[in-house]
Design a protein around this motif. Sequence first.
Motif, PDB file in Angstrom:
ATOM      1  N   UNK A 108      39.103  31.319  48.158  1.00 28.96           N
ATOM      2  CA  UNK A 108      37.963  30.951  47.315  1.00 28.96           C
ATOM      3  C   UNK A 108      36.734  31.783  47.679  1.00 28.96           C
ATOM      4  N   UNK A 109      36.502  31.956  48.978  1.00 30.17           N
ATOM      5  CA  UNK A 109      35.394  32.812  49.411  1.00 30.17           C
ATOM      6  C   UNK A 109      35.593  34.239  48.934  1.00 30.17           C
ATOM      7  N   UNK A 110      36.827  34.717  49.018  1.00 26.30           N
ATOM      8  CA  UNK A 110      37.162  36.058  48.535  1.00 26.30           C
ATOM      9  C   UNK A 110      36.937  36.166  47.039  1.00 26.30           C
ATOM     10  N   UNK A 111      37.442  35.205  46.271  1.00 24.92           N
ATOM     11  CA  UNK A 111      37.324  35.255  44.813  1.00 24.92           C
ATOM     12  C   UNK A 111      35.869  35.269  44.386  1.00 24.92           C
ATOM     13  N   UNK A 112      35.032  34.469  45.049  1.00 27.70           N
ATOM     14  CA  UNK A 112      33.610  34.442  44.696  1.00 27.70           C
ATOM     15  C   UNK A 112      32.977  35.816  44.886  1.00 27.70           C
ATOM     16  N   UNK A 113      33.341  36.494  45.964  1.00 24.69           N
ATOM     17  CA  UNK A 113      32.779  37.828  46.217  1.00 24.69           C
ATOM     18  C   UNK A 113      33.279  38.839  45.193  1.00 24.69           C
ATOM     19  N   UNK A 114      34.554  38.773  44.848  1.00 24.94           N
ATOM     20  CA  UNK A 114      35.100  39.704  43.850  1.00 24.94           C
ATOM     21  C   UNK A 114      34.444  39.472  42.494  1.00 24.94           C
ATOM     22  N   UNK A 115      34.313  38.209  42.103  1.00 21.27           N
ATOM     23  CA  UNK A 115      33.770  37.886  40.781  1.00 21.27           C
ATOM     24  C   UNK A 115      32.284  38.221  40.660  1.00 21.27           C
ATOM     25  N   UNK A 116      31.626  38.450  41.776  1.00 22.13           N
ATOM     26  CA  UNK A 116      30.229  38.887  41.753  1.00 22.13           C
ATOM     27  C   UNK A 116      30.108  40.390  41.485  1.00 22.13           C
ATOM     28  N   UNK A 136      49.176  33.263  47.725  1.00 21.45           N
ATOM     29  CA  UNK A 136      47.887  33.960  47.780  1.00 21.45           C
ATOM     30  C   UNK A 136      47.577  34.647  46.453  1.00 21.45           C
ATOM     31  N   UNK A 137      48.559  35.383  45.960  1.00 19.54           N
ATOM     32  CA  UNK A 137      48.378  36.081  44.677  1.00 19.54           C
ATOM     33  C   UNK A 137      48.100  35.080  43.563  1.00 19.54           C
ATOM     34  N   UNK A 138      48.805  33.962  43.559  1.00 23.18           N
ATOM     35  CA  UNK A 138      48.598  32.954  42.522  1.00 23.18           C
ATOM     36  C   UNK A 138      47.234  32.285  42.646  1.00 23.18           C
ATOM     37  N   UNK A 139      46.757  32.093  43.866  1.00 21.55           N
ATOM     38  CA  UNK A 139      45.429  31.504  44.049  1.00 21.55           C
ATOM     39  C   UNK A 139      44.359  32.407  43.439  1.00 21.55           C
ATOM     40  N   UNK A 140      44.459  33.702  43.675  1.00 24.30           N
ATOM     41  CA  UNK A 140      43.493  34.635  43.095  1.00 24.30           C
ATOM     42  C   UNK A 140      43.664  34.722  41.584  1.00 24.30           C
ATOM     43  N   UNK A 141      44.901  34.634  41.116  1.00 21.56           N
ATOM     44  CA  UNK A 141      45.144  34.694  39.671  1.00 21.56           C
ATOM     45  C   UNK A 141      44.457  33.547  38.946  1.00 21.56           C
ATOM     46  N   UNK A 142      44.363  32.393  39.584  1.00 23.65           N
ATOM     47  CA  UNK A 142      43.674  31.254  38.963  1.00 23.65           C
ATOM     48  C   UNK A 142      42.185  31.533  38.770  1.00 23.65           C
ATOM     49  N   UNK A 144      41.280  34.559  37.799  1.00 19.97           N
ATOM     50  CA  UNK A 144      41.265  35.697  36.893  1.00 19.97           C
ATOM     51  C   UNK A 144      41.325  37.032  37.589  1.00 19.97           C
ATOM     52  N   UNK A 145      41.824  37.055  38.828  1.00 22.59           N
ATOM     53  CA  UNK A 145      41.891  38.288  39.623  1.00 22.59           C
ATOM     54  C   UNK A 145      43.357  38.693  39.788  1.00 22.59           C
ATOM     55  N   UNK A 146      43.662  39.943  39.473  1.00 22.45           N
ATOM     56  CA  UNK A 146      45.028  40.464  39.567  1.00 22.45           C
ATOM     57  C   UNK A 146      45.196  41.242  40.864  1.00 22.45           C
ATOM     58  N   UNK A 147      46.328  41.035  41.512  1.00 20.99           N
ATOM     59  CA  UNK A 147      46.630  41.727  42.767  1.00 20.99           C
ATOM     60  C   UNK A 147      47.728  42.768  42.563  1.00 20.99           C
ATOM     61  N   UNK A 218      37.716  38.090  56.474  1.00 22.11           N
ATOM     62  CA  UNK A 218      37.210  37.456  57.694  1.00 22.11           C
ATOM     63  C   UNK A 218      35.712  37.209  57.578  1.00 22.11           C
ATOM     64  N   UNK A 219      34.976  38.242  57.201  1.00 22.76           N
ATOM     65  CA  UNK A 219      33.525  38.113  57.075  1.00 22.76           C
ATOM     66  C   UNK A 219      33.141  37.162  55.938  1.00 22.76           C
ATOM     67  N   UNK A 220      33.813  37.280  54.810  1.00 25.80           N
ATOM     68  CA  UNK A 220      33.485  36.426  53.667  1.00 25.80           C
ATOM     69  C   UNK A 220      33.739  34.957  53.984  1.00 25.80           C
ATOM     70  N   UNK A 221      34.827  34.672  54.672  1.00 26.29           N
ATOM     71  CA  UNK A 221      35.147  33.300  55.061  1.00 26.29           C
ATOM     72  C   UNK A 221      34.122  32.763  56.053  1.00 26.29           C
ATOM     73  N   UNK A 222      33.770  33.597  57.033  1.00 29.89           N
ATOM     74  CA  UNK A 222      32.766  33.193  58.017  1.00 29.89           C
ATOM     75  C   UNK A 222      31.420  32.915  57.350  1.00 29.89           C
ATOM     76  N   UNK A 223      31.027  33.737  56.391  1.00 31.03           N
ATOM     77  CA  UNK A 223      29.752  33.525  55.696  1.00 31.03           C
ATOM     78  C   UNK A 223      29.793  32.257  54.849  1.00 31.03           C
TER      79      UNK A 223
END
Length: 241
Positions: A108-116, A136-142, A144-147, A218-223
Amino acid sequence: MNMRSIGLIGGLSWESTALYYQTINREVGRRLGGLRSASITIHSLDFEPISALQKAGDWAAMAGLMGRAGRRLAEGGAQCVLIGSNTMHRVADAVQAEAGIPLLHIADALAAAILATPVRTVGLLGTRMTMELPFYVEHLARHGIRCITPDEAQREAIHRIIFGELFLGQVRPASRERLAAIVDSLVQRGAQGMVLGCTELPMIVRPEDSPVPLFDTTRLHALAAVDFSLQDMAHAVPAQA
């Protein structure tokens, strides 16, 4: 208002747990100033038996072990829980249920950064389990992010570097070059950004090793943990990417 207490399930490996601890405390200090540091409890696991369970594919045993770790963090006063590993988010639901406190999901932290950003297709680097199992791939797909994942030989090379080198604190120039070549091949296949989907990969893959933006989980999750911890403290300075 006081900061909220962070709970981290670490030791997955301890090399990346150290990165979490450093990033969280530096960011709390940056936002609050002075000698401030995080309210954080770490439950650090022995990774050797977990690695054996991963090889055996015994996710039920791992769910139980990780769930108990989450519960102990909650009993110790943690107000959120982080799993300091991308791969072990395969059992995130079990940890959430057992801990009974918010679980901050790394994807979720990763997806938020990508979608920005304008990026919607990413290359995924990680352990063999993260790249090959669908969670993992399916979580990002939800979101709207393709891996795009590496090919078989590349997946094997990445997994070997992670388990045989990075988990042992070894950063080898030849491995950095191999990973950079894999990044280039994923870009040629259409990746607009690159996900460091193993919490040890920031030890070896640098921004200059990629022609496209890197997303350091790692950084995105920590933030995200710092955001949660300080969200009631109005005087905290804003986050930085």
